[in-house]
Structure formats: C-alpha cells, structure tokens
Scaffold this motif. Structure first.
Motif, PDB file in Angstrom:
ATOM      1  N   GLU A  19      19.482  18.217  -3.137  1.00 34.02           N
ATOM      2  CA  GLU A  19      18.405  18.827  -2.866  1.00 34.02           C
ATOM      3  C   GLU A  19      17.239  17.711  -2.623  1.00 34.02           C
ATOM      4  OE1 GLU A  19      16.847  21.868  -5.600  1.00 34.02           O
ATOM      5  OE2 GLU A  19      14.841  20.806  -5.482  1.00 34.02           O
ATOM      6  N   ARG A  20      16.603  17.779  -1.430  1.00 37.38           N
ATOM      7  CA  ARG A  20      15.739  16.922  -0.903  1.00 37.38           C
ATOM      8  C   ARG A  20      14.797  17.778  -0.112  1.00 37.38           C
ATOM      9  NH1 ARG A  20      14.892  13.361   3.197  1.00 37.38           N
ATOM     10  NH2 ARG A  20      16.538  14.015   4.554  1.00 37.38           N
ATOM     11  N   THR A  21      13.583  17.400  -0.366  1.00 33.62           N
ATOM     12  CA  THR A  21      12.364  18.185   0.263  1.00 33.62           C
ATOM     13  C   THR A  21      11.925  17.255   1.379  1.00 33.62           C
ATOM     14  OG1 THR A  21      11.512  19.363  -1.671  1.00 33.62           O
ATOM     15  CG2 THR A  21       9.931  19.074  -0.074  1.00 33.62           C
ATOM     16  N   ALA A  22      12.301  17.639   2.582  1.00 32.06           N
ATOM     17  CA  ALA A  22      12.184  16.858   3.751  1.00 32.06           C
ATOM     18  C   ALA A  22      10.569  17.229   4.431  1.00 32.06           C
ATOM     19  CB  ALA A  22      13.229  17.096   4.738  1.00 32.06           C
ATOM     20  N   LEU A  23       9.899  18.417   4.044  1.00 35.47           N
ATOM     21  CA  LEU A  23       8.519  18.480   4.534  1.00 35.47           C
ATOM     22  C   LEU A  23       8.197  19.230   3.519  1.00 35.47           C
ATOM     23  CD1 LEU A  23       7.305  18.271   7.472  1.00 35.47           C
ATOM     24  CD2 LEU A  23       8.025  20.433   7.826  1.00 35.47           C
ATOM     25  N   GLN A  24       6.711  18.665   3.226  1.00 35.98           N
ATOM     26  CA  GLN A  24       5.929  19.113   2.100  1.00 35.98           C
ATOM     27  C   GLN A  24       4.517  19.694   2.565  1.00 35.98           C
ATOM     28  OE1 GLN A  24       7.054  17.806  -1.259  1.00 35.98           O
ATOM     29  NE2 GLN A  24       6.012  19.793  -1.838  1.00 35.98           N
ATOM     30  N   ASP A  25       4.599  21.043   2.490  1.00 35.16           N
ATOM     31  CA  ASP A  25       3.092  21.537   2.667  1.00 35.16           C
ATOM     32  C   ASP A  25       2.348  21.087   3.947  1.00 35.16           C
ATOM     33  OD1 ASP A  25       1.073  23.155   1.935  1.00 35.16           O
ATOM     34  OD2 ASP A  25      -0.167  21.790   1.144  1.00 35.16           O
ATOM     35  N   ALA A  26       3.349  21.275   5.127  1.00 36.66           N
ATOM     36  CA  ALA A  26       2.542  20.931   6.594  1.00 36.66           C
ATOM     37  C   ALA A  26       2.051  21.997   7.116  1.00 36.66           C
ATOM     38  CB  ALA A  26       4.000  20.221   7.310  1.00 36.66           C
ATOM     39  N   SER A  27       0.711  21.782   7.449  1.00 37.91           N
ATOM     40  CA  SER A  27      -0.078  22.612   8.192  1.00 37.91           C
ATOM     41  C   SER A  27      -0.531  22.135   9.381  1.00 37.91           C
ATOM     42  CB  SER A  27      -1.199  23.024   7.539  1.00 37.91           C
ATOM     43  OG  SER A  27      -1.066  24.025   6.352  1.00 37.91           O
ATOM     44  N   LEU A  28      -0.403  22.516  10.539  1.00 39.48           N
ATOM     45  CA  LEU A  28      -0.753  21.937  11.827  1.00 39.48           C
ATOM     46  C   LEU A  28      -0.916  22.811  12.871  1.00 39.48           C
ATOM     47  CD1 LEU A  28      -0.401  19.209  13.445  1.00 39.48           C
ATOM     48  CD2 LEU A  28       1.805  19.674  13.837  1.00 39.48           C
ATOM     49  N   VAL A  29      -2.081  22.687  13.880  1.00 36.16           N
ATOM     50  CA  VAL A  29      -1.956  23.512  14.943  1.00 36.16           C
ATOM     51  C   VAL A  29      -2.257  22.719  16.275  1.00 36.16           C
ATOM     52  CG1 VAL A  29      -3.843  25.121  16.072  1.00 36.16           C
ATOM     53  CG2 VAL A  29      -4.018  24.903  13.562  1.00 36.16           C
ATOM     54  N   ILE A  30      -1.111  23.220  16.869  1.00 38.03           N
ATOM     55  CA  ILE A  30      -0.978  22.713  18.230  1.00 38.03           C
ATOM     56  C   ILE A  30      -1.584  23.378  19.367  1.00 38.03           C
ATOM     57  CG2 ILE A  30       0.833  21.588  19.682  1.00 38.03           C
ATOM     58  CD1 ILE A  30       2.552  21.496  17.310  1.00 38.03           C
ATOM     59  N   GLU A  31      -2.524  22.889  19.920  1.00 40.90           N
ATOM     60  CA  GLU A  31      -3.398  23.794  21.055  1.00 40.90           C
ATOM     61  C   GLU A  31      -2.674  23.889  22.076  1.00 40.90           C
ATOM     62  OE1 GLU A  31      -5.724  25.690  20.203  1.00 40.90           O
ATOM     63  OE2 GLU A  31      -6.516  25.104  18.404  1.00 40.90           O
ATOM     64  N   GLU A  32      -2.672  25.069  22.810  1.00 50.18           N
ATOM     65  CA  GLU A  32      -2.112  25.154  24.124  1.00 50.18           C
ATOM     66  C   GLU A  32      -2.653  24.200  25.009  1.00 50.18           C
ATOM     67  OE1 GLU A  32      -2.281  29.294  25.107  1.00 50.18           O
ATOM     68  OE2 GLU A  32      -1.800  28.852  27.196  1.00 50.18           O
ATOM     69  N   GLY A  33      -1.959  23.399  25.950  1.00 50.68           N
ATOM     70  CA  GLY A  33      -2.452  22.477  26.733  1.00 50.68           C
ATOM     71  C   GLY A  33      -2.399  21.095  26.216  1.00 50.68           C
ATOM     72  N   SER A  34      -2.205  20.898  25.084  1.00 53.62           N
ATOM     73  CA  SER A  34      -2.564  19.565  24.584  1.00 53.62           C
ATOM     74  C   SER A  34      -1.032  18.813  24.780  1.00 53.62           C
ATOM     75  CB  SER A  34      -2.680  19.605  22.933  1.00 53.62           C
ATOM     76  OG  SER A  34      -1.694  20.503  22.113  1.00 53.62           O
ATOM     77  N   PHE A  35      -1.179  17.388  24.594  1.00 54.15           N
ATOM     78  CA  PHE A  35       0.046  16.561  24.614  1.00 54.15           C
ATOM     79  C   PHE A  35      -0.008  15.680  23.424  1.00 54.15           C
ATOM     80  CE2 PHE A  35       1.973  14.407  28.362  1.00 54.15           C
ATOM     81  CZ  PHE A  35       3.152  13.879  27.685  1.00 54.15           C
ATOM     82  N   LEU A  36       0.735  16.114  22.389  1.00 51.04           N
ATOM     83  CA  LEU A  36       0.914  15.782  20.951  1.00 51.04           C
ATOM     84  C   LEU A  36       2.000  14.699  20.762  1.00 51.04           C
ATOM     85  CD1 LEU A  36       0.102  16.185  18.013  1.00 51.04           C
ATOM     86  CD2 LEU A  36       1.624  17.634  17.929  1.00 51.04           C
ATOM     87  N   GLY A  37       1.555  13.602  20.376  1.00 51.28           N
ATOM     88  CA  GLY A  37       2.450  12.473  19.869  1.00 51.28           C
ATOM     89  C   GLY A  37       2.921  12.516  18.573  1.00 51.28           C
ATOM     90  N   ILE A  38       4.009  12.831  18.128  1.00 48.22           N
ATOM     91  CA  ILE A  38       4.311  12.744  16.613  1.00 48.22           C
ATOM     92  C   ILE A  38       5.186  11.317  16.036  1.00 48.22           C
ATOM     93  CG2 ILE A  38       5.254  13.667  14.814  1.00 48.22           C
ATOM     94  CD1 ILE A  38       5.429  16.314  16.240  1.00 48.22           C
ATOM     95  N   ALA A  39       4.469  10.699  15.240  1.00 45.72           N
ATOM     96  CA  ALA A  39       5.092   9.275  14.680  1.00 45.72           C
ATOM     97  C   ALA A  39       5.338   9.219  13.464  1.00 45.72           C
ATOM     98  CB  ALA A  39       4.384   8.268  15.199  1.00 45.72           C
ATOM     99  N   GLY A  40       6.255   8.585  13.068  1.00 41.16           N
ATOM    100  CA  GLY A  40       6.721   8.355  11.350  1.00 41.16           C
ATOM    101  C   GLY A  40       7.920   7.661  11.522  1.00 41.16           C
ATOM    102  N   HIS A  41       8.244   7.248  10.194  1.00 41.37           N
ATOM    103  CA  HIS A  41       8.997   6.317  10.016  1.00 41.37           C
ATOM    104  C   HIS A  41      10.299   7.198  10.023  1.00 41.37           C
ATOM    105  CE1 HIS A  41      10.964   3.241   7.611  1.00 41.37           C
ATOM    106  NE2 HIS A  41      10.181   2.370   8.364  1.00 41.37           N
ATOM    107  N   THR A  42      11.793   6.602  10.251  1.00 39.82           N
ATOM    108  CA  THR A  42      12.871   7.368   9.760  1.00 39.82           C
ATOM    109  C   THR A  42      12.680   7.933   8.429  1.00 39.82           C
ATOM    110  OG1 THR A  42      14.033   5.699  11.221  1.00 39.82           O
ATOM    111  CG2 THR A  42      15.461   6.981   9.930  1.00 39.82           C
ATOM    112  N   GLY A  43      13.124   9.118   8.478  1.00 41.54           N
ATOM    113  CA  GLY A  43      13.075   9.793   7.163  1.00 41.54           C
ATOM    114  C   GLY A  43      11.581  10.385   6.694  1.00 41.54           C
ATOM    115  N   SER A  44      10.638  10.453   7.813  1.00 40.78           N
ATOM    116  CA  SER A  44       9.388  10.597   7.392  1.00 40.78           C
ATOM    117  C   SER A  44       9.092  12.483   7.465  1.00 40.78           C
ATOM    118  CB  SER A  44       8.339  10.261   8.134  1.00 40.78           C
ATOM    119  OG  SER A  44       8.599  10.483   9.563  1.00 40.78           O
ATOM    120  N   GLY A  45      10.308  13.064   8.079  1.00 36.23           N
ATOM    121  CA  GLY A  45      10.072  14.367   8.396  1.00 36.23           C
ATOM    122  C   GLY A  45       9.850  14.822   9.772  1.00 36.23           C
TER     123      GLY A  45
END
Lengths: 290, 289
Positions: A19-45
């Motif tokens: 058992e491993r929680t890979a994503l914890q209580d993630a809240s996010l709004v991706i607006e229409e028309g945006s250009f979103l970059g997601i960065a994080g270490h390996t294993g960051s979710g």
C-alpha cells in the motif's frame, strides 16, 4: 469551464503490504486556455495526478470534474454517458508515446482513434490530415510511410497526431520532449505553442525547468504526493524553500542572474528565459546617464 | 596501438536491398586506454550503431573494429572483447534480469565460471564502487531509474571490465538520477582509470569528457575538447545539437553589442567576464556604447 480536482487522494494497492499513497488531498483547477507545466521529482505523484485528468485512474477519495461533469459519478445512465463524453475531451500523450505506435502506415495509426469514435471515412481522413498538419508532418509525404521508418521525433509527432485527431479540448503530455535531439525538441516545442494558440488547453509534465519557464503560464510543483504550489512561473520560481522541498532547480537564467547579483553586478533578477535575461544584463551593463 | 581502434569502419543496414542505409560511413577513430570520450550527434547520426561495434554486438560491414588489438570479426575473441568492454543502455528496465540486485551483478562473472568466493568479492566491490552496497538484497524494480543504471554499471564492473560504453544512460532519468549516473561515471574514470565512451544528448554531461566526437549522418564531423566544440555555436546548430546555456547567452549578449571574448561555454567564466564589464568595474573595460 475548467478541469477540477477536489481533494483527490490515490492509494496504490490498498490493504496490501505494498500500500502506498501516491497522491494526497490534491486540489487543483486547470482553467480553460491555460498552459500548465507540472514539475516534480520521480515519485512525487506527477504521473498519478495526470492519470486522473481523463479518468485513467479513479481517485480513492475525492472528485474529478471536467467542465463541471463528475467523471466518476456513474449513478444513472445519462450521467455515465456525460462522464464518458467529458473524459473524451482530455487527450493523453504518454511518455515515449512513440512506443505505442502499431499500425502499418502513419495514416492508419492516426486514424485508429477517430475510427473508434464511429466517424465516417471522409471525416476520419479530414481529421488525420488536420492532425498531421498540426504536428508539422506533410500529409502526402508521410501518410503511407511505416511509422517505424521515421526518426524518433517524427514518430513522437505521429503519436501526438493520433491524439489530436480525437479533437481534445485539453491535451496532457507526459515529458513530451524527453529523448529528442535539439532539433526534434525545438520543433515539438513550437508545435505545442501553436496548439495552445488554437485554443487547446495544454498540460505538460517536465523535468526541465527551462522548458517550463519557456512555455507555461501556470506551474504546479509536486512533492511526496502533494501539490506544493500552483502559481505563475514568475512567482513560483521565487519560492526557494518549496523548490528545494520538491527537489527542483530554477531555470538556468534565473539562477545565473541571482549569481551575478550576488557577485555584485547590479542586475535585475527574476528573468526566466535567455531572451529576458539578455535584456536584464544589457541594462545592467549600460552606462547610467550621469 | 590505441585501446579502441575503428579503422575505415562502415556499417550498412539492409545491404543490397532497396532500403540500403549507411549508418556509419568510413569512420576512423582511436580511443586510448583511460580516456573519457563523449559522442554527440542528432537522432539517427550513427551513435548507437558505433557503440554496438565496441563490444561486437554489431560487426563492421567494411573496415575493422579492434579492442585491445583484438578484431571484433574474429569469432574466437568475442568473449574476450565483451569482458573488456561493458555496455550500459538507455532504458534501465531492459537490462536487469535477476530478481535480487546482487544476483543481477553476479550474473556476468557466474557465466565466466568465476569461483563463488571471488564472485562474492567482485559483487561487493562493484556495489561499493557505485555506492549501492545498502541495496544488495533489494528487488531491482523497487529502485529508481538512476539506481537501476548504477546496478547496470556495477554488473559491468563485476566483469572487471576495462572500458564502459554508455549509450544515453541518462535519457530516461530525472535530474537527480542523471547526476547520480554522471558522478559515478566520473569517479570510475578518475579513480579507477576506466576508459569511458559516453553517448549523450546532454551537453552538460559531455562537458565532463576529455574529448568530444561529433557524428552526423554516419560521419565524424567534429572532434575536440569540450571548450573547442562548445564555442562553435553555429556548427552545433548545424549538427542539430543543443548550445550550452552560457554559450547561448554569451552569443545573445554579443549580438546586443556587449563585448565578450569568444569561446565562453561555462557559467562561471561568463559571470567573470560580465563582472569585468560592469559600470564602475576597476579595470576600466566597458561595453562599446
């Protein structure tokens, strides 16, 4: 209308020793028309997060809404249909997408998705043509080629065209330029920019902060299964502690200007791209009007 | 004679067929024992084909490839060559075969018929060298990409290899994994004198080499120290290679009339030069206007 994640938690192999929680209580709004970059270490979710955006993973708890439709609220038949329609708005290009090519010709590979939508032949051909032009592959030159005789960059563009032919409103790309050479990378980045101009909301995962600084108008930093920050690049890269926690480095230009300033050169910091940085440095070196 | 010698080597895929293709074209290259050579080139330039000749995974269509004097075409020498030249490939998941880290590293020496006590010694030494001794009994699939690549390197070290050929070993890794692999490679070269042939798309990794060889369309088109290669920004673009950050910035600044010397490719050097040009800098040098 946006894509909305509300308190999404995801646990792999629950109730097992793995058992491993890979994503914890993630809240996010991706607006229409945006250009979103997601960065994080390996294993960051990061990958777990993006796989929620079109329902590849169902949250262990929490909700995912695409244009207001809860994609996992499957109580009635009508809601199920609405959820399926909503998920189709989100196209997903995986890392090393070219490994998933399988058809004998470029045309057949790109036509596979639209074919599954039950569209007419003429409409499919039209979509294939359009998708190929979006990724810069001349239709007549490439349609009959085997995808396997193309270069790595071309193969990846075929894979992206296959997704574009589904007419996504949102396009998610996981490490889109990894493993490409300089020219392949530059072309793909240019095409990503053009897709954004054509009103596709772009979401991409990258290790490369220079690419994020160059393309994105929004960034998300992830660490240990949590969203650590969601902001504009200009503000986000100022958050040194969060960057450190996420195991990320700021764009090269950004840190270079800070080094110059620290060494006593009176330069304005904060530039994210080489182009902006050049202006800052030129200004700092110009003789002041005395 | 150099440790590695490519002598007028050509490699043709699909020879005498319609789609005949010269992946390498009359390549001459010598690499001395203990050298660290980086090979750069666009996708399809022949880098991986070249790498695969170095331990006889591919044989020349024309010309010769000699390792420590042994020709890869001599069937009887292939096993000796493979003991001397270890390979690490791009995808960390494609080269680990055992279910436990130490078994994986022991696989090579076991196949050579090395006695068990000696295998144990070699495995421990190899794990120590790549800083993975605490992961001896781990299952490889639980390791990160960078750790897996270090296990692949340890596997080659357990063969007491003299030379490591790494074919884009960091292409699929995150920045930390890349750093782990590169620092391991630098250490093997610096401390153990292992000959390194390092194929990469990342200029900052190639900067660690003694010598850079640039391939384009199957030909060697450039050779030199990192400083020599990276200062040729126009040529780099022609070869479809990235221009290192400092060289790119220096070029942009020069175009804006800032008087910077040529050949800058390191951040520290650029920072030093810019400080000299700052208004009020003590040595009085200032930009043109």
């Amino acid at each position: 209308m946006p894509i909305e994640l509300k308190h999404v938690t995801y646990t792999y192999m629950p109730k097992t020793p793995f058992e491993r929680t890979a994503l914890q209580d993630a809240s996010l709004v991706i607006e229409e028309g945006s250009f979103l970059g997601i960065a994080g270490h390996t294993g960051s979710g990061k990958s777990t997060l993006v796989q929620h955006l079109n329902g590849l993973l169902s949250p262990s708890s929490g909700q995912v809404l695409i244009d207001g439709v809860d994609i996992h609220g499957k109580q009635t038949k009508a809601e199920k249909i609405a959820a399926r329609e909503a998920k189709r708005k989100v196209g997903m290009v995986f890392q090393y997408a070219e490994h998933q090519l399988f058809e004998e010709t470029v045309f057949a590979d790109i036509a596979f998705g639209p074919g599954n939508l039950g569209l007419e032949e003429a409409e499919i051909a039209e979509r294939v043509k359009e998708a190929m032009s979006l990724v810069g592959l001349p239709y007549e030159d490439f349609k009959d080629k085997s995808p396997f005789e193309l270069s790595g960059g071309q193969m990846r563009r075929v894979a992206i065209a296959g997704i574009l032919a589904m007419h996504p409103k949102y396009l998610v790309l996981d490490e889109p330029v990894a493993g490409l050479d300089a020219v392949g990378k530059e072309k793909l980045i240019k095409e990503m920019r053009q897709l954004h101009k054509k009103n596709i909301t772009m979401i991409f995962v990258s290790h490369n902060m220079d690419d994020i600084a160059d393309l994105a108008d929004q960034v998300v930093f992830m660490g240990q299964g949590r969203i650590l920050l969601h902001d504009t690049p200009a503000k986000a890269f100022r958050e040194k502690d969060i960057l450190r926690e996420a195991g990320l480095c700021p764009p090269q230009m950004y840190s270079f200007l800070e080094e110059l300033a620290a060494a006593g050169l009176p330069v304005d910091t904060g530039a994210l791209t080489v182009k902006q940085g050049i202006e800052h440095i030129v200004r700092a070196l110009s003789p002041k009007s005395e | 004679m150099a440790f590695i010698e490519l002598d007028n080597l050509s490699h043709i895929y699909h020879q005498n067929q319609e789609n005949e293709f010269y992946a390498l074209c009359h390549v001459d290259l010598s690499i001395e024992e203990g050298e660290f050579v980086a090979i750069l080139g666009a996708n399809g330039s022949g880098k991986s084909t070249l790498a695969k000749h170095l331990n006889a995974l591919l044989l020349p269509t024309e010309g010769h490839c000699r390792i420590d004097g042994m020709d890869t075409k001599t069937a009887g020498d292939v096993w000796n060559i493979r003991q001397q030249v270890g390979m690490v490939f791009q995808n960390p998941d494609n080269q680990i075969i055992a279910a436990i880290v130490e078994d994986d590293i022991a696989f090579g020496p076991e196949n050579l018929g090395v006695p068990p006590a000696e295998i144990r010694r070699r495995v421990n030494a190899a794990l120590k060298t790549v800083h993975m001794q605490n992961y001896r009994t781990f299952a490889p699939h639980l390791l990160s990409g960078g750790q897996k690549q270090r296990i692949a390197i340890a596997g080659a070290l357990a063969m007491e290899t003299k030379c490591l050929v790494l074919d884009e070993p960091t292409a699929m890794l995150d920045p930390q994994g890349r750093e782990e692999v590169l620092s391991t490679v630098k250490r093997l070269h610096g401390e153990k004198g292992i000959t390194i042939v390092y194929i990469t798309h990342f200029m900052e990794e190639a900067a660690a080499a003694d010598r850079i060889v640039v391939l384009a369309q199957g030909h060697i088109v450039g050779q030199g120290t990192p400083g020599e290669i990276f200062s040729m920004t126009d040529r780099l673009r022609q070869w479809h290679l990235d221009v290192p950050f400092a060289a790119q910035l220096a070029e942009g600044l020069r175009q804006k009339g800032i008087r910077l010397p040529k050949g800058i490719y390191e951040r520290e050097e650029l920072a030093r030069e810019l400080r000299k040009l700052a208004p009020g800098a003590t040595d009085g040098k200032r930009n043109a206007d």
